[in-house]
Design a protein around this motif. Structure first.
Motif, mmCIF file in Angstrom:
data_model
loop_
_atom_site.group_PDB
_atom_site.id
_atom_site.type_symbol
_atom_site.label_atom_id
_atom_site.label_comp_id
_atom_site.label_asym_id
_atom_site.label_seq_id
_atom_site.Cartn_x
_atom_site.Cartn_y
_atom_site.Cartn_z
ATOM 1 N N GLU A 59 0.811 -1.217 0.000
ATOM 2 C CA GLU A 59 0.000 0.000 0.000
ATOM 3 C C GLU A 59 0.845 1.269 0.000
ATOM 4 O O GLU A 59 0.474 2.273 -0.593
ATOM 5 N N ASP A 60 2.009 1.225 0.643
ATOM 6 C CA ASP A 60 2.831 2.430 0.723
ATOM 7 C C ASP A 60 3.961 2.453 -0.304
ATOM 8 O O ASP A 60 4.838 3.311 -0.243
ATOM 9 N N ALA A 61 3.946 1.525 -1.267
ATOM 10 C CA ALA A 61 4.975 1.511 -2.304
ATOM 11 C C ALA A 61 4.820 2.740 -3.203
ATOM 12 O O ALA A 61 3.715 3.134 -3.553
ATOM 13 N N ILE A 62 5.942 3.313 -3.560
ATOM 14 C CA ILE A 62 5.922 4.501 -4.413
ATOM 15 C C ILE A 62 5.986 4.039 -5.868
ATOM 16 O O ILE A 62 6.916 3.330 -6.258
ATOM 17 N N GLN A 63 4.975 4.429 -6.636
ATOM 18 C CA GLN A 63 4.909 4.060 -8.049
ATOM 19 C C GLN A 63 4.704 5.304 -8.896
ATOM 20 O O GLN A 63 3.915 6.177 -8.546
ATOM 21 N N VAL A 64 5.410 5.342 -10.004
ATOM 22 C CA VAL A 64 5.210 6.392 -10.994
ATOM 23 C C VAL A 64 4.663 5.707 -12.236
ATOM 24 O O VAL A 64 5.289 4.784 -12.760
ATOM 25 N N SER A 65 3.485 6.124 -12.684
ATOM 26 C CA SER A 65 2.874 5.543 -13.876
ATOM 27 C C SER A 65 3.026 6.512 -15.037
ATOM 28 O O SER A 65 2.806 7.712 -14.889
#
Length: 151
Positions: A59-65
C-alpha cells in the motif's frame, strides 16, 4: 369457545434475504475492484524473463505511472503530477521509509523518452533503486502470472 392454536413450525430456511445480500455484495465488489489497482491504467510491457516484485503491491509503495499519452501519475494517492514536481514529491514520500525503491509502471506504447525522463528525475531525487513493472509473456500451456514482474 374454541382455543386458537399456533401455526406449525417452519423447518425450511428462508434464503431469499441471504441471496439479496450476496447479490448486493457481488455488485459492490465488481464496482470497487477496478479502483483497487495502484497507479493509472496502463498496458504493461511484456517480458520473457521477468522477476516477481511483491513489494510493488504494498500500500505504501511509491509508483510512478507513465500513460500512453505521456501523462505521469504518482502513487500512493494516484495523483497526476508534472515531471518537474516529481523529485520533490518523491523525496517527501521517501522520508522515514526503510524501502527507498521506486517502481515505474509504463504503458508499453509510451514513448521511451517519457520513461527516460522519469528515471532522470528519480535520480535527481536521490533514488538509487528503480523497479520497472512488466508482465510475463504467457507461454503455451502455462498458468497466468499472478504477481507483477520487473526486469
Amino acid at each position: 369457545m374454541e382455543k386458537k392454536t399456533a401455526p406449525p413450525v417452519v423447518n425450511d430456511i428462508n434464503v431469499t434475504p441471504m441471496v439479496d445480500v450476496m447479490l448486493v455484495l457481488l455488485i459492490i465488489f465488481m464496482v470497487i475492484t477496478p479502483m483497487l489497482q495502484k497507479g493509472a491504467q496502463v498496458e504493461n510491457a511484456k517480458t520473457k524473463n521477468a522477476i516477481a516484485m511483491q513489494d510493488a503491491d504494498k500500500e505504501d509503495a511509491i509508483q510512478v505511472s507513465v500513460t500512453r499519452d505521456g501523462r505521469f501519475f504518482l502513487s500512493p494517492g494516484n495523483s497526476q503530477i508534472h515531471l518537474e514536481d516529481l523529485p520533490g514529491k518523491v523525496k517527501d514520500l521517501q522520508t522515514n521509509k526503510l524501502d527507498k525503491r521506486v517502481y515505474i509502471r509504463a504503458d508499453a506504447r509510451a514513448k521511451y523518452e517519457a520513461v527516460e525522463d522519469v528515471v532522470d528525475n528519480l535520480r535527481a531525487a536521490g533514488v538509487d533503486q528503480v523497479g520497472l513493472i512488466t508482465d510475463l509473456i504467457q507461454q503455451e500451456g502455462a498458468a497466468p502470472a499472478a504477481a507483477p514482474a520487473a526486469k
